[in-house]
Each structure stands twice: as C-alpha cells, then as structure tokens.
Write an enzyme that holds these catalytic residues in place. Structure first.
Site, PDB file in Angstrom:
ATOM      1  N   THR A   1       0.768  -1.003  -0.241  1.00 33.66           N
ATOM      2  CA  THR A   1      -0.155  -0.483   0.077  1.00 33.66           C
ATOM      3  C   THR A   1       0.775   1.235   0.423  1.00 33.66           C
ATOM      4  O   THR A   1       1.831   1.512   0.242  1.00 33.66           O
ATOM      5  CB  THR A   1      -1.029  -0.213   0.900  1.00 33.66           C
ATOM      6  OG1 THR A   1      -0.052   0.305   1.850  1.00 33.66           O
ATOM      7  CG2 THR A   1      -2.012  -1.747   1.523  1.00 33.66           C
TER       8      THR A   1
ATOM      9  N   GLU B   1      -5.344  -4.620   0.270  1.00 34.72           N
ATOM     10  CA  GLU B   1      -5.809  -5.914   1.005  1.00 34.72           C
ATOM     11  C   GLU B   1      -6.751  -6.656   1.250  1.00 34.72           C
ATOM     12  O   GLU B   1      -7.163  -7.880   1.664  1.00 34.72           O
ATOM     13  CB  GLU B   1      -5.591  -4.981   2.988  1.00 34.72           C
ATOM     14  CG  GLU B   1      -5.343  -4.394   3.457  1.00 34.72           C
ATOM     15  CD  GLU B   1      -4.839  -2.837   3.083  1.00 34.72           C
ATOM     16  OE1 GLU B   1      -3.752  -2.066   3.967  1.00 34.72           O
ATOM     17  OE2 GLU B   1      -5.897  -2.231   1.958  1.00 34.72           O
TER      18      GLU B   1
ATOM     19  N   LYS C   1      -6.727  10.826  -2.899  1.00 40.43           N
ATOM     20  CA  LYS C   1      -6.761   9.926  -4.329  1.00 40.43           C
ATOM     21  C   LYS C   1      -6.789  10.757  -5.150  1.00 40.43           C
ATOM     22  O   LYS C   1      -7.981  11.107  -5.344  1.00 40.43           O
ATOM     23  CB  LYS C   1      -8.160   9.226  -3.824  1.00 40.43           C
ATOM     24  CG  LYS C   1      -7.742   8.041  -5.286  1.00 40.43           C
ATOM     25  CD  LYS C   1      -8.771   6.863  -4.418  1.00 40.43           C
ATOM     26  CE  LYS C   1      -8.264   5.353  -4.046  1.00 40.43           C
ATOM     27  NZ  LYS C   1      -9.035   4.251  -3.610  1.00 40.43           N
TER      28      LYS C   1
ATOM     29  N   TRP D   1      -2.728   6.549  -4.848  1.00 39.55           N
ATOM     30  CA  TRP D   1      -2.885   7.508  -3.086  1.00 39.55           C
ATOM     31  C   TRP D   1      -1.599   7.981  -3.050  1.00 39.55           C
ATOM     32  O   TRP D   1      -0.505   8.302  -3.567  1.00 39.55           O
ATOM     33  CB  TRP D   1      -2.356   6.566  -2.230  1.00 39.55           C
ATOM     34  CG  TRP D   1      -4.131   5.314  -1.834  1.00 39.55           C
ATOM     35  CD1 TRP D   1      -3.792   4.215  -2.027  1.00 39.55           C
ATOM     36  CD2 TRP D   1      -5.053   6.203  -1.360  1.00 39.55           C
ATOM     37  NE1 TRP D   1      -5.000   3.914  -1.665  1.00 39.55           N
ATOM     38  CE2 TRP D   1      -5.924   4.358  -0.937  1.00 39.55           C
ATOM     39  CE3 TRP D   1      -5.698   6.890  -0.493  1.00 39.55           C
ATOM     40  CZ2 TRP D   1      -7.373   4.437  -0.742  1.00 39.55           C
ATOM     41  CZ3 TRP D   1      -7.101   7.418  -0.804  1.00 39.55           C
ATOM     42  CH2 TRP D   1      -7.892   5.649  -0.492  1.00 39.55           C
TER      43      TRP D   1
END
Length: 548
Positions: free
Chosen positions: A179, A324, A434, A439
C-alpha cells in the site's frame, strides 16, 4: 485435503493453455503490436520458470517487477507464483525513498524492469544499500544504458519449454503488493495461492466481474496496482483473449485497441474514461460497438460519466476494493428487483460502491462500536473479512494490531448502507488523497513542507477535482521573516527533488493558523468546510458538486 489438490493458480494456467491454445495475447509495445497465443505463452512461461530455477529462486523467494502492462509482465504472473515463489509488483510512480524501502523490506533479489523505467529504477538504486545484491532483468531483447541488466529474452532463452510444475499448498505465498504510505512506511500485503484462487473464482461469478472465453479483456489499470484488479488471472481462468495497452496509453491508443482488437471488457480509474470521452467529443470517430463493459474503480465514477457511456451502449460498472482485499470488495450490479426501476434510480445505485462480492462479509461500526442501520443515512467505518482478505501486514505487527480486530479488516473508509445493501463511501478516516486512482500521503507532504525554514506550519488536503477526483492543496503558515512572493516556488522546487510531479500540490495557500482539534491535532475537516466553495485549483469543483 479432500480431492488431493489445494486451491492454487496452476489449474487456471493449465486450462487456458490446453483448451484455448490458439487464443491471442496482444501487447502494445514501443515498436508496434506484439501478438502470440496461449500455446506460445505456455512455452514462454515454462522457459521463465526454468530460468528462475537456474538463477536460484526457491519457494518463498520474492521476485519483483517494475513494469507497465504488457505480455512479458503477464508471463511473470504465472511464471513466478506457480513455481512457489512470490510475485512482488512495485509501483514505479512511488518516490525513490519508498521504492528503496519496499525492495529492502521485501528482500527482493531479482527485479524485472521495463526499458522505459530503467532510469527511474537506477536513480532509486544508486548508492542505496537497500539494493545491495539485487540483480536486474530488463524486459526486452537489448541491454539498456541506464542499468546493468540482463535482457529478458537472453534470461529465458535456451531454456526448456517444458516444466514440471510443483504441487503447492494453498497457504503458499504467491504475491506481494505494498500500500502507499499514508501515515508512514508502505505496508506489504501478501497474497497466498488460495487467496488468489478464491478472488478469481468469485470474480467469475455473475455478481463479480464475469468473463467468458468469448471476451477480449483489456486491463488499463496498471499491473503493478493490486494485480490489475486480478484481471490477468480472471481472464486466463476464463480462456479470454488478453490485450495489454503498454506504457502510458493515450486515449487514441485505447480507442485503436478497442476497435482493432474487439475489446469487450476493460478496466481503469475514472480519469481514463473521462479522457476517452473527451477524445471522442473532440470529433474523433471511435467505434465502441464491441465494448460491453468498463470496470471503474480507484475513485468514484460521476453519474454523468455513467450516463454518457450508457448512451453509447457501454455499461460502466462501478467497483470498490483495497490492496488488502486482493482487491475486489464490492461491485455495483443492479439487483433483479431494480432492473425495472426508473433510470434515475438505477444510475443512483450504480454510482455507489455497490454490493458486497459473493464470499465476503462486512459490517459498519459507528463511533460507539455498534453496527449501523441500513438506511442510507447512518454511517460508520467499513470492516470486511473473507477468504481473499489479508489477516495481517507483511512484517508489520504494529500495523496489523492497529488495523485488524477479531479477524475483521478495518478499512478506514466511512460508509453508509442503503436499504438494498448498496455501500457508499462518504469519507475516509485517514487523510489520504486519491488522485487519478493513486494515493498521495498528505501527512508526508506536510512533513516535507514544514522542513522548509520559512514555514511555520503546513497541512495538505484534497480538493474535489472534475478530472482527477482529488488534487492536493497545501495550506501554509509562513514564518515571520518569510518572503511570501518566493515561498510557493521554493516549496514546489523542494518537493520536486523528492516526489513525483503528480504528488505536488496544485496550489499553496497562505493562512494565519492551521485549525486545531481539542487535542491539538490539525483539523483538516475545518479547512475543507472553510474552503469548500472556493476554486483553489484549475478544475476544482464545489464540494456539493464533487463526484461521489
């Protein structure tokens, strides 16, 4: 286990190459289109597996890619995990510091890199201890000047086109994706063989993202971004034709591939499809007749975009997911009893994040720890669990303890659930931005800006934007002696040394003080409310008109 075989990726590869040996895999590359068949893909994937064995890759080792969307990258999708190793896809848009951390944390020893990204990777690796002992393979048939790398065709050349694929356990790690760092270091998410198998099978259901052997699938979403939303695996399991658009495709490139290759299903962030719309509206004649479905994720799709593609016979199917979740969590299909509803109601439902995918469970918890009613008004944090939802972060027990509770992943998204079960994200518990489906860490930008000697305080928020969904704006309290005329340019120049262009704030606004909460933390909520109706950046839209 009963039946003698675990849930792994190997059957998908076996089925596609045996049942559909003549189905094509098409790849846009710098010198034109490259095409070959599943039958040839089987041979090349076996050659890659043999090459990895000869290199010394063993079960559990991590092999990284630093690549765009193309056929050679697709070869690693099965060639790496099906020997028992882990495919670690690295986002080349990340700052060099993050790339170094990720390679070190993952303990990568071999990185496959595109020629066009060799300079970027070389810059990250230069004089970096994190890259000690790391070897490189460049995705082509020629060396590159920027990096000491073995050409891919030389790496796999001369190896057998047969391979004795091992029997693997379903719990064997198969993939790794990080991430983007939101409040610190990026977090690694491991995907096991059974997680990817379960995600693929759920995607193939009618309430997932179904594909058949008649489909032509073009993932525009990057293959480094959560396995291109799993589409390379799903398309292979279905026996569909693959089309890969290569590096940084322009709307004209996508239009040409859709027309010439007969693309039926594609996927990407809303920015991609806004760009294609603008290209068509500019007077370019594009035949969309083959295109049935566009999967949109990463950011919410504006209802007007859904309607525009509806008018041209293309369903814009909204989905939501997370790294995830491998990543699909919800898909906004219309329930059967809504198919006769008025068009406005249908678009309203389709613009939401959608219905939970078959196989997953969710709950929404309010500030009091109670589950909210499904009334479309009450809101709370979305929590999810299921067979393709990770249960921990890679080598990060601190993050695992913070973001998991009794087997539930706390997504950090604040949502409502309407009476029909459609989820809609209304806010985020963490102040990430975003932009174009990627991100940006507001906290990291704030810390970097406050490193400037003429900055007293700084905070960064995302401003709703008609094209990029959100763009960062920095609010700065200048030091007393600061040159206010020069400071914005100085901040911009300083950030450019550390961050990619798309991370840079679109505007720097001076304020007298950053609003604080009762505990002394920066209150971004106050800033968002205060500046909601001001056009701070080109393309910004008032908050009430922003895409949901």
């Amino acid at each position: 286990m009963p039946g003698g075989h675990d849930q792994t990726l190997r059957p998908f590869l076996w089925r596609a190459t045996r049942l559909y040996p003549d189905t094509e895999i098409v790849s846009r590359e710098h010198d034109g289109l490259r095409r070959y068949t599943y039958g040839e893909y089987a041979d090349r994937t076996a050659q890659l597996a043999n090459a990895l064995d000869d290199y010394g890759v063993e079960a559990g080792d991590r092999v990284a890619t630093f690549c765009w969307n193309h056929a050679r990258h697709f070869e690693t999708y099965f060639g790496v995990p099906t020997i028992g190793a882990q495919l670690h896809t690295i986002n080349p848009l990340l700052p060099d510091e993050h790339v170094r951390y990720i390679v070190d944390n993952a303990e990568d020893e071999l990185v496959f890199v595109d020629p066009s990204l060799a300079g970027k990777l070389a810059a990250a690796a230069e004089d970096a201890a994190e890259f000690d002992g790391v070897d490189f393979v460049v995705m082509g048939d020629e060396p590159v000047a920027e990096l000491d790398a073995t050409p891919y065709e030389e790496f796999i050349g001369g190896h057998d086109a047969d391979y004795d694929w091992p029997e693997l356990d379903g719990d064997q790690p198969a993939g790794l994706c990080y991430t983007s760092g939101t409040t610190g270091r990026p977090k690694g998410v491991e995907y096991t063989q059974s997680m990817l198998w379960s995600h693929t099978m759920a995607s193939l259901t009618p309430q997932g993202i179904p594909m058949t052997d008649a489909d032509v699938v073009m993932p525009v979403v990057p293959m480094f971004h959560v396995n291109a939303w799993g589409m390379p695996f799903t398309a292979t399991a279905a026996g569909a034709k693959h089309v890969y658009p290569g590096p940084s495709p322009e709307p004209a490139d996508l239009a040409s591939l859709i027309e010439e290759e007969g693309v039926t299903i594609s996927a990407g962030v809303p920015t991609v499809w806004l760009g294609l719309r603008e290209y068509i509206e500019a007077g370019n004649d594009v035949d969309l007749s083959a295109l049935d479905t566009i999967i949109v994720g990463g950011s919410a799709a504006p209802p007007a975009l859904i309607e525009w593609y509806d008018d041209r016979g293309v369903e814009l199917l909204h989905a939501w997911g997370m790294t995830e979740l491998s990543p699909i969590g919800t898909v906004s299909h219309l329930k059967h009893d809504l198919r006769d509803a008025d068009y406005g109601t249908q678009v309203e439902k389709r613009a939401k994040q959608g219905l939970i995918a078959p196989g997953l469970e969710f709950r929404v918890i309010d500030e009091d720890g109670e589950e909210i009613p499904w009334d479309g008004e009450a809101f709370g944090e979305l929590q999810v669990r299921g067979p393709w939802v990770t249960k921990e972060y890679f080598q990060r027990p601190d993050a695992t303890a913070e973001e998991f509770e009794d087997g539930w992943l706390k997504t950090g998204d604040v949502v409502t659930v309407d009476e029909d079960g459609y989820l809609q994200i209304v806010d985020r518990t963490k102040d990430v931005i975003k932009s174009g489906g990627e991100w940006i860490s507001s906290v990291e930008l704030e810390n970097a800006i406050m490193a400037h000697e003429d900055v007293s305080e700084a905070t960064v928020i995302g401003v709703p934007h008609e094209r990029w969904q959100e763009r960062p704006v920095a609010f700065v309290v200048p030091a007393e002696a600061a040159d206010r005329d020069a400071l914005p340019d100085e901040i911009d120049a300083m950030l450019r040394e550390e961050y990619p262009k798309w991370w840079l704030p679109d505007a720097v606004e001076f304020i007298d003080e950053v609003p604080k909460t009762a505990t002394g933390k920066f209150s971004k909520k106050d800033l968002r409310e205060r500046y909601a109706d001001q056009s701070l950046v080109e393309g910004a839209v008032p908050e009430e008109d922003a895409p949901e």
